[in-house]
Each structure stands twice: as C-alpha cells, then as structure tokens.
Design an enzyme around this catalytic site. Structure first.
Site, PDB file in Angstrom:
ATOM      1  N   LYS A  21       0.823  -1.217   0.000  1.00 44.69           N
ATOM      2  CA  LYS A  21       0.000   0.000   0.000  1.00 44.69           C
ATOM      3  C   LYS A  21       0.854   1.263   0.000  1.00 44.69           C
ATOM      4  CE  LYS A  21      -1.092   0.007   5.008  1.00 44.69           C
ATOM      5  NZ  LYS A  21      -2.179  -0.006   5.996  1.00 44.69           N
ATOM      6  N   GLU A  33      16.021   0.807  14.003  1.00 40.53           N
ATOM      7  CA  GLU A  33      17.294   1.479  14.249  1.00 40.53           C
ATOM      8  C   GLU A  33      18.350   0.506  14.766  1.00 40.53           C
ATOM      9  OE1 GLU A  33      16.324   4.744  16.908  1.00 40.53           O
ATOM     10  OE2 GLU A  33      14.448   5.084  15.845  1.00 40.53           O
ATOM     11  N   GLY A  35      19.151  -2.926  15.413  1.00 39.20           N
ATOM     12  CA  GLY A  35      19.909  -3.997  14.809  1.00 39.20           C
ATOM     13  C   GLY A  35      19.184  -5.319  14.745  1.00 39.20           C
ATOM     14  N   PHE A 100      22.025  -6.100  23.494  1.00 44.59           N
ATOM     15  CA  PHE A 100      20.620  -5.718  23.396  1.00 44.59           C
ATOM     16  C   PHE A 100      19.865  -6.287  24.597  1.00 44.59           C
ATOM     17  CE2 PHE A 100      17.637  -3.818  20.290  1.00 44.59           C
ATOM     18  CZ  PHE A 100      18.514  -2.963  19.682  1.00 44.59           C
ATOM     19  N   GLN A 214       3.664  -5.558  22.944  1.00 38.85           N
ATOM     20  CA  GLN A 214       4.888  -5.060  23.569  1.00 38.85           C
ATOM     21  C   GLN A 214       4.905  -3.543  23.716  1.00 38.85           C
ATOM     22  OE1 GLN A 214       9.088  -5.361  21.633  1.00 38.85           O
ATOM     23  NE2 GLN A 214       9.108  -6.617  23.472  1.00 38.85           N
ATOM     24  N   HIS A 216       7.522  -0.615  24.492  1.00 43.65           N
ATOM     25  CA  HIS A 216       8.958  -0.327  24.521  1.00 43.65           C
ATOM     26  C   HIS A 216       9.163   0.749  25.582  1.00 43.65           C
ATOM     27  CE1 HIS A 216      12.929   0.942  23.269  1.00 43.65           C
ATOM     28  NE2 HIS A 216      12.979   0.004  22.354  1.00 43.65           N
ATOM     29  N   LEU A 226      10.510   6.405  18.608  1.00 44.16           N
ATOM     30  CA  LEU A 226      11.321   5.465  19.390  1.00 44.16           C
ATOM     31  C   LEU A 226      12.734   5.985  19.608  1.00 44.16           C
ATOM     32  CD1 LEU A 226      11.510   2.455  20.463  1.00 44.16           C
ATOM     33  CD2 LEU A 226      12.687   2.014  18.317  1.00 44.16           C
ATOM     34  N   GLU A 229      16.793   0.937  21.809  1.00 44.69           N
ATOM     35  CA  GLU A 229      17.437   0.232  22.914  1.00 44.69           C
ATOM     36  C   GLU A 229      18.965   0.299  22.792  1.00 44.69           C
ATOM     37  OE1 GLU A 229      15.023  -3.117  24.158  1.00 44.69           O
ATOM     38  OE2 GLU A 229      16.784  -4.361  23.857  1.00 44.69           O
ATOM     39  N   ARG A 269      12.083  -5.825  27.768  1.00 40.70           N
ATOM     40  CA  ARG A 269      11.201  -4.655  27.631  1.00 40.70           C
ATOM     41  C   ARG A 269       9.967  -4.732  28.513  1.00 40.70           C
ATOM     42  NH1 ARG A 269      11.790  -4.076  21.046  1.00 40.70           N
ATOM     43  NH2 ARG A 269      13.932  -3.326  21.161  1.00 40.70           N
ATOM     44  N   HIS A 337       4.786  -0.803  20.852  1.00 41.37           N
ATOM     45  CA  HIS A 337       5.855  -0.943  19.883  1.00 41.37           C
ATOM     46  C   HIS A 337       5.695  -2.122  18.939  1.00 41.37           C
ATOM     47  CE1 HIS A 337       9.832  -0.502  18.252  1.00 41.37           C
ATOM     48  NE2 HIS A 337      10.259  -1.645  18.729  1.00 41.37           N
ATOM     49  N   TYR A 338       5.228  -3.255  19.453  1.00 35.49           N
ATOM     50  CA  TYR A 338       5.334  -4.474  18.645  1.00 35.49           C
ATOM     51  C   TYR A 338       4.260  -5.459  19.054  1.00 35.49           C
ATOM     52  CZ  TYR A 338       7.416  -8.652  16.582  1.00 35.49           C
ATOM     53  OH  TYR A 338       7.645  -9.777  15.838  1.00 35.49           O
ATOM     54  N   ARG A 372       8.856 -10.201  23.032  1.00 37.76           N
ATOM     55  CA  ARG A 372       9.957 -10.320  22.064  1.00 37.76           C
ATOM     56  C   ARG A 372      11.207  -9.642  22.598  1.00 37.76           C
ATOM     57  NH1 ARG A 372      12.160  -6.865  17.908  1.00 37.76           N
ATOM     58  NH2 ARG A 372      10.627  -5.259  18.403  1.00 37.76           N
ATOM     59  N   SER A 377      13.319  -9.250  15.756  1.00 37.23           N
ATOM     60  CA  SER A 377      12.248  -9.145  14.755  1.00 37.23           C
ATOM     61  C   SER A 377      12.788  -9.024  13.332  1.00 37.23           C
ATOM     62  CB  SER A 377      11.357  -7.946  15.076  1.00 37.23           C
ATOM     63  OG  SER A 377      10.471  -7.729  14.030  1.00 37.23           O
TER      64      SER A 377
HETATM   65  C1  LIG Z   1      10.550   2.500  15.183  1.00 35.89           C
HETATM   66  C2  LIG Z   1      10.817   1.033  15.149  1.00 35.89           C
HETATM   67  C3  LIG Z   1      12.099   0.539  15.356  1.00 35.89           C
HETATM   68  C4  LIG Z   1      12.348  -0.822  15.343  1.00 35.89           C
HETATM   69  N1  LIG Z   1      13.618  -1.278  15.544  1.00 35.89           N
HETATM   70  C5  LIG Z   1      13.880  -2.602  15.457  1.00 35.89           C
HETATM   71  C6  LIG Z   1      15.220  -3.091  15.572  1.00 35.89           C
HETATM   72  O1  LIG Z   1      16.169  -2.346  15.731  1.00 35.89           O
HETATM   73  N2  LIG Z   1      15.409  -4.439  15.491  1.00 35.89           N
HETATM   74  C7  LIG Z   1      14.382  -5.319  15.301  1.00 35.89           C
HETATM   75  O2  LIG Z   1      14.622  -6.523  15.215  1.00 35.89           O
HETATM   76  N3  LIG Z   1      13.103  -4.863  15.172  1.00 35.89           N
HETATM   77  C8  LIG Z   1      12.836  -3.544  15.239  1.00 35.89           C
HETATM   78  N4  LIG Z   1      11.541  -3.102  15.104  1.00 35.89           N
HETATM   79  C9  LIG Z   1      10.503  -4.060  14.746  1.00 35.89           C
HETATM   80  C10 LIG Z   1      10.648  -4.401  13.274  1.00 35.89           C
HETATM   81  O3  LIG Z   1      11.164  -3.297  12.583  1.00 35.89           O
HETATM   82  C11 LIG Z   1       9.331  -4.775  12.637  1.00 35.89           C
HETATM   83  O4  LIG Z   1       8.690  -5.761  13.386  1.00 35.89           O
HETATM   84  C12 LIG Z   1       9.566  -5.313  11.229  1.00 35.89           C
HETATM   85  O5  LIG Z   1      10.344  -4.409  10.501  1.00 35.89           O
HETATM   86  C13 LIG Z   1       8.259  -5.583  10.530  1.00 35.89           C
HETATM   87  O6  LIG Z   1       8.527  -5.888   9.188  1.00 35.89           O
HETATM   88  P1  LIG Z   1       7.380  -6.457   8.248  1.00 35.89           P
HETATM   89  O7  LIG Z   1       8.018  -6.738   6.946  1.00 35.89           O
HETATM   90  O8  LIG Z   1       6.678  -7.546   8.937  1.00 35.89           O
HETATM   91  O9  LIG Z   1       6.339  -5.261   8.114  1.00 35.89           O
HETATM   92  P2  LIG Z   1       6.501  -3.754   7.577  1.00 35.89           P
HETATM   93  O10 LIG Z   1       7.907  -3.334   7.404  1.00 35.89           O
HETATM   94  O11 LIG Z   1       5.615  -2.947   8.438  1.00 35.89           O
HETATM   95  O12 LIG Z   1       5.886  -3.830   6.125  1.00 35.89           O
HETATM   96  C14 LIG Z   1       4.517  -4.087   5.899  1.00 35.89           C
HETATM   97  C15 LIG Z   1       4.217  -3.987   4.428  1.00 35.89           C
HETATM   98  O13 LIG Z   1       2.898  -4.431   4.196  1.00 35.89           O
HETATM   99  C16 LIG Z   1       2.227  -3.507   3.359  1.00 35.89           C
HETATM  100  N5  LIG Z   1       0.785  -3.548   3.659  1.00 35.89           N
HETATM  101  C17 LIG Z   1       0.192  -3.522   4.868  1.00 35.89           C
HETATM  102  N6  LIG Z   1      -1.140  -3.559   4.726  1.00 35.89           N
HETATM  103  C18 LIG Z   1      -1.397  -3.621   3.400  1.00 35.89           C
HETATM  104  C19 LIG Z   1      -2.587  -3.678   2.601  1.00 35.89           C
HETATM  105  N7  LIG Z   1      -3.807  -3.670   3.147  1.00 35.89           N
HETATM  106  N8  LIG Z   1      -2.452  -3.710   1.255  1.00 35.89           N
HETATM  107  C20 LIG Z   1      -1.220  -3.701   0.671  1.00 35.89           C
HETATM  108  N9  LIG Z   1      -0.086  -3.646   1.368  1.00 35.89           N
HETATM  109  C21 LIG Z   1      -0.172  -3.613   2.717  1.00 35.89           C
HETATM  110  C22 LIG Z   1       2.848  -2.169   3.676  1.00 35.89           C
HETATM  111  O14 LIG Z   1       2.674  -1.276   2.607  1.00 35.89           O
HETATM  112  C23 LIG Z   1       4.321  -2.563   3.871  1.00 35.89           C
HETATM  113  O15 LIG Z   1       4.994  -2.596   2.649  1.00 35.89           O
HETATM  114  C24 LIG Z   1      11.281  -1.735  15.122  1.00 35.89           C
HETATM  115  C25 LIG Z   1      10.002  -1.258  14.911  1.00 35.89           C
HETATM  116  C26 LIG Z   1       9.768   0.111  14.956  1.00 35.89           C
HETATM  117  C27 LIG Z   1       8.355   0.589  14.784  1.00 35.89           C
END
Ligand SMILES: Cc1cc2nc3c(=O)[nH]c(=O)nc-3n(C[C@H](O)[C@H](O)[C@H](O)COP(=O)(O)OP(=O)(O)OC[C@H]3O[C@@H](n4cnc5c(N)ncnc54)[C@H](O)[C@@H]3O)c2cc1C
Length: 582
Positions: A21, A33, A35, A100, A214, A216, A226, A229, A269, A337-338, A372, A377
């Site tokens: 989307k 951020e 790792g 971490f 979760q 944070h 955020l 950590e 956390r 956060h998660y 977590r 993640s």
């Molecule tokens: C600020 C922040 C910092 C973080 N830092 C860390 C870290 O340092 N280390 C770690 O391990 N984890 C971290 N996390 C957690 C981790 O980043 C996420 O859990 C992980 O990146 C999620 O990836 P994903 O591919 O599952 O989803 P996302 O990266 O959220 O991607 C979801 C995708 O699905 C698409 N989508 C959703 N709904 C629809 C729909 N209805 N139609 C079409 N497309 C759709 C979106 O467009 C997007 O492309 C952090 C999270 C946050 C919020």
C-alpha cells in the site's frame, strides 16, 4: 521482499506480485534502528541465543521454531551482507555486534542506528534482479479471495486510480506488518493497522497470542518516536525524577560502572515498562503535558560515541524534542511498539488455511512468545520470510489455476466499497472520531496492566464502535488517492484486531510476559502454557481455543535477570565465515 526472492529462487518460472500500500521503501522496517540478532562471535552459541529468546518470551515460544530461527538468522544476515548490506564493522574488518535487552551476549548486528533502512534497501535492490517479481506499489489489499477451501488471490485497490482489481494467485503470503496504531501512543508508522491480521481472520484463519502487546520503555512523549534500545546497549541510564537509577529496585540487578548484559537498563522490555508504571505510582516520575516521563541519560557517553554509534538518536532528539543528548536528558515513557501475536503459522509460514502464508510481524510462528527480545524481529522477517517464500512456491507448483468464481467475489467487493463508503447517502459518523475512541478503549483496557472488568467493558464498547463504523460518512468521493477511503478501510481492520486483542486478553487469566493481569498476577503453566487461537464464528462473534506450546529442550523456569545463571548445555559456536569486502 525476502519471501519474493526465495520464491523466485525456488521456481524462476513463477509470476510473483509484491503488493504494497506504500512504496516498499516506506514500509515500517525502514525505521528500525538498533539492529538484528544472529550468533556470529566465538564466545557466543546458538543455545544461548535460543535460551535468551525463550526465557525472554516467558516460555511461550515454540522451541522448535526458535531453534530453527537462531540457526538460520546468522546465515540470513550473512546473505544480506553478500547482497550489499553495509553492516557496521570492527576496526579489523569483522562484523561489529552490540548488546541488546535480555541478551546475555553481544550478538546484535547493526548498520549504525539505521539498520532497517539499510536492510530494506538491500532487499529492494536485490528484488530488481529477479525477472519473475512484479511490483504493485500503492495498491491496497481489501480482501483475500477464498474458494474451494483455499486462498486464490487478493482484491486490491490501485490507489492512484481507484480501480478495484482481483490479483489471482495459487498462493498468498501476508507480510503486512504489525498493528500498533490500534493504540493511541505508538512507535508504529500510520500504515501499521493490522490489515493482514484482519484479512486472515475474515478469511477463516485464526490469530495466535493476540493478548501479547509489547510496550517499549523509551519513546519520546507526544510523538511516540522510538529512542532505540541501542542507547542503553551503549551504556545509557534510565533515571527517575530524583536522578536515581530506579531499575535497581525491580529485581533487574544493581548498577555497575559498565553496562552488564541482561541487567538494569538491558533487562527485557516487558519488565522495564512495568517498572515504569510502579515508579509512576510511587510518584517518582516527572509530570508533563504528555503524561508522566522518566529520563534517559546519555551524557556520560560523550559526543564521539553518540555521533558514531547513535547519530540518528541525536538527530531525532534535536529535531523532535529540541534537546541535544550530548548535554541534556532525554524525556521518555513506555510506548506501544510491537505485536507478539499475529496470524497463526507453522514453522514454514503456512497458516491452517490452504494457500495462505504469513511472515514478519503480521505472523505468529511463534518465536517471540509473551515478550519479544529487541533485535529478534528483523532477523525473523528474513528467516521466516525466506521459509514462507519457499513453502508458498512449492505449494503453488501443485495447484490448479484460480477458478472464475473468485472474479465474481472481486466484483462484489467493488460493490461493497461503493455502497458502504463511496456512494453512501446519510451516514453520521466520522472515521477519526470512531478511531480515537477505539484507541482510547484499547489503551485503557489492554495496556501494560489489565483486569477483567476493564476488558469486559472494552468488549462492549468495541461492539458499539463496530456498529458506529457501519454508519461512517466520507466527504471524499473521488477515485484518485482517496486517503479518506483508505483510512476508513484501515479502521475496519483495526476494529477487528482490537477485538481480538481484548478477547484474548480477557480469556488468559494469568500473568506472563507482556500480559499482566492485576486480578491474576501469577503465571499459570498448568492451564496456560498454551497459545491462544482466536477464530471468527460465522455469526461474526469470536471464540478462543488453546494450542500447547512446543517445548524441546528448555522446560519452563523462572526468568532471572541481573545475575549470572546456569542453564542448558553449551554448544560450540557455529563456523560462520565472514567474507571481507574486497
Ligand atoms: C521504530 C521502530 C524501530 C524498530 N527497531 C527494530 C530493531 O532495531 N530491530 C528489530 O529486530 N526490530 C525492530 N523493530 C521491529 C521491526 O522493525 C518490525 O517488526 C519489522 O520491521 C516488521 O517488518 P514487516 O516486513 O513484517 O512489516 P513492515 O515493514 O511494516 O511492512 C509491511 C508492508 O505491508 C504492506 N501492507 C500492509 N497492509 C497492506 C494492505 N492492506 N495492502 C497492501 N499492502 C499492505 C505495507 O505497505 C508494507 O509494505 C522496530 C520497529 C519500529 C516501529
């Protein structure tokens, strides 16, 4: 994107659509951020990573999944290195790792404090090499097509034109991320609305462990941005209004001059967020217009460490809080956060619904259990993204083409969007008003501490809000980038997810990890060493069933932080060859 690459590698003759989307580089992963964890150093072992993950998850993790995860995580991170990910390095060229929360060894790979950005770039540029992959950027999925007991594609709106179209497929992998926006105060991007969780639930697949949300411990007040950590891994302190490192009062060890792993600020956390609530009750937080806060102190780290290891943190503090962490304290408070829970999958990413797979934050495999650990993640997205891609490609090879009946479903979906939103007359409710109330309801009932009366009240309020949502009115009737329509559809998804969280939390009458019931403060392994599975009944109501947790080698024990403990058998570290950049 990792799943798409894996599928293309299994079978280059497939046609693979990556539907998002937003433009894929704007996915929430870009904001990660700190790792990604993976055992790589000789003093570390797979068993220790597994144990940290399992005890961190308060024994709710499926241990076979965790064992596969810790084994494959270093290989995936190395694969990313070969695809061009610029991991930070030690002076001699080896991969650098940082500490971490909840991890007893330094094993978190990082690319400064922009790890997600670099991982996403690496994956994005790699997908471009694979001919079978076609991107559908800014297409919004509204429905899964199910016929004959199997998923046969999706219905999606092309946001630029408003065109509603079926994208048929022999297999669908949901990688739609988490649902932090169900809460009012979150680190999560606006696009994290639990779309995939609601899509799966509506199609008949169960959601697992939705009660585990979760918080944070360190978000900026007001924005919820955020503060990673990694700040505490580099040696940052959390202090209360008296300048006291209060975590020493919460069974997390004692302050040392250097950060000690798995203790104090490097505890898990859930424990740190709960400690904040107690500190607040004792009147030892600082009141602000955006709620009570404590302070994160980085001043003693010095400008050079902050600039080299935490440059983005400094930038965020300067831009959004107008403070410089080199000289000033950072105000922080716990922030949603998660999502540990999600679409229930097996170890290959397959859901119980034929043809439907899930990976990443939307899925619950489960390796995260009740809490977590930070930096698990991102590697989860890689390990289980690759697994789901492979399994879906193999499944697709054995399926007949999608049948014509699903095209009729797509036409019905177009009619639904028209009659429910675009051409509806009357309607008195506003999307924002219903959303605000939903967020307040979920926060007040399913926050850091929960109890039956609040959860029951929330169940009724959410049902009422579902009714009000049916009466929502849009002002924007256009077909071009109709963001009001999109936010209405997202609200619909969030209402379903909110109900799943509250229902699952109400049924789990124990406290474990991030799910703390004031009316049931003890962990109850006899009754609840089991995953919740929330299903939607044909009449629209939901029911919760339980599935035993898979235990392989680590029987449930007490979670101990702040001291050295003995556990499990040590295993020789894996020989992961690190290729030097030439
Ligand atoms: C600020 C922040 C910092 C973080 N830092 C860390 C870290 O340092 N280390 C770690 O391990 N984890 C971290 N996390 C957690 C981790 O980043 C996420 O859990 C992980 O990146 C999620 O990836 P994903 O591919 O599952 O989803 P996302 O990266 O959220 O991607 C979801 C995708 O699905 C698409 N989508 C959703 N709904 C629809 C729909 N209805 N139609 C079409 N497309 C759709 C979106 O467009 C997007 O492309 C952090 C999270 C946050 C919020």
């Amino acid at each position: 994107m990792r799943a798409a690459i894996a599928a293309a590698e299994v079978n280059p003759r497939l046609s693979i659509a990556v539907v998002s989307k937003v433009y894929p580089m704007r996915s929430h992963t870009v904001s990660a951020e700190g790792g990604a964890a993976g055992v790589v150093k000789p003093d570390d072992s797979l068993d220790e990573h597994a144990y940290d993950t399992i005890s961190g998850g308060d024994w709710m993790c499926d241990q076979d999944a965790v064992e596969a995860f810790v084994r494959e995580a270093p290989l995936e991170l190395l694969q990313l290195e070969h695809w061009g990910c610029p991991w930070s390095r030690e002076p001699d060229g080896h991969i650098a790792v940082r500490a971490f929360g909840g991890m007893q060894k330094r094993r978190t790979w990082f690319a400064a404090d922009k790890t997600g950005f670099h991982m996403l770039h690496t994956l994005f540029q790699t997908t471009l090499k694979y001919e079978p992959i076609t991107r559908y950027d800014e297409w919004f999925v509204t429905k899964l097509l199910v016929d004959d007991g199997r998923v046969q594609g999706v219905v999606a709106v092309e946001l630029m034109s408003g065109k509603v179209q079926a994208i048929t497929a022999k297999a669908v992998i949901l990688c739609t991320g988490g649902c932090g926006r169900v809460f009012p105060f979150t680190t999560n991007a606006n696009i994290k609305n639990g779309d995939g969780m609601a899509l799966a639930l509506r199609a008949g697949a169960p959601l697992k462990d939705m009660e585990f949300v979760q918080y944070h411990p360190t978000g900026l007040p007001f924005t919820g941005i955020l503060i990673t950590e990694a700040t505490r891994a580099e040696g940052g302190y959390l202090i209360n209004k008296d300048g006291y490192r209060y975590l020493q009062d919460y069974s997390l060890g004692k302050p040392e001059s250097k950060p000690v792993l798995r203790s104090m600020e490097l505890g898990p956390r859930d424990r740190l967020s709960q400690a904040f609530v107690h500190e607040d009750r004792k009147g030892r937080t600082v009141p602000t217009p955006y709620g009570p806060i404590v302070h994160l102190d980085l001043r003693h780290l010095g400008e050079q460490i902050i600039n080299t290891k935490l440059p983005f943190v400094r930038e965020l503090c300067l831009k959004y809080q107008n403070i410089d962490p080199v000289r000033e304290l950072i105000p922080v408070r716990p922030v949603v956060h998660y999502m540990m829970g999600g679409v229930s999958t097996d170890i290959h990413g397959a859901t119980p619904l034929a043809g439907l797979y899930a990976a990443g934050e939307v899925a619950c495999v489960s390796i995260n259990g009740a809490n977590r650990l930070g930096s698990n993640s991102l590697p989860e997205c890689l390990v289980f993204g690759a697994r789901a891609g492979k399994a879906a490609a193999e499944h697709a090879a054995q399926q007949a083409l999608p049948n014509g009946r699903v095209l009729a479903q797509a036409r019905d979906e177009q009619r639904r969007l028209d009659t429910q939103f675009l051409r509806r007359l009357g309607g008195t409710e506003r999307v924002a008003a219903v959303r605000d109330e939903m967020q307040r309801t979920v926060e007040s009932s399913a926050g850091i501490y929960r109890e039956a009366s609040q959860l029951t009240k929330a169940t009724n309020s959410l049902r009422e809000l579902q009714g009000r949502f049916e009466n929502v009115r849009l002002d924007d009737r256009s077909h071009t980038f109709n963001t009001e329509l999109q936010s209405a559809l997202e609200l619909g998804f969030m209402l379903d997810v909110a109900e799943a969280i509250v229902q699952s939390a109400l049924q789990r009458t124990e406290s474990r990890g991030a799910h703390q019931r004031t009316d049931y403060p003890a962990r109850d392994d006899r009754k609840f060493l089991a995953h919740s599975l929330l299903y939607r009944n044909p009449d629209g109501s939901s029911r919760v069933e339980y599935l035993p947790v898979k235990i392989t080698r680590w029987p449930p024990g007490e979670r101990v932080y702040g001291q050295v403990e003995e556990h499990g058998k040590e295993e020789a570290p894996p020989a992961v060859p690190i290729r030097r950049a030439s």
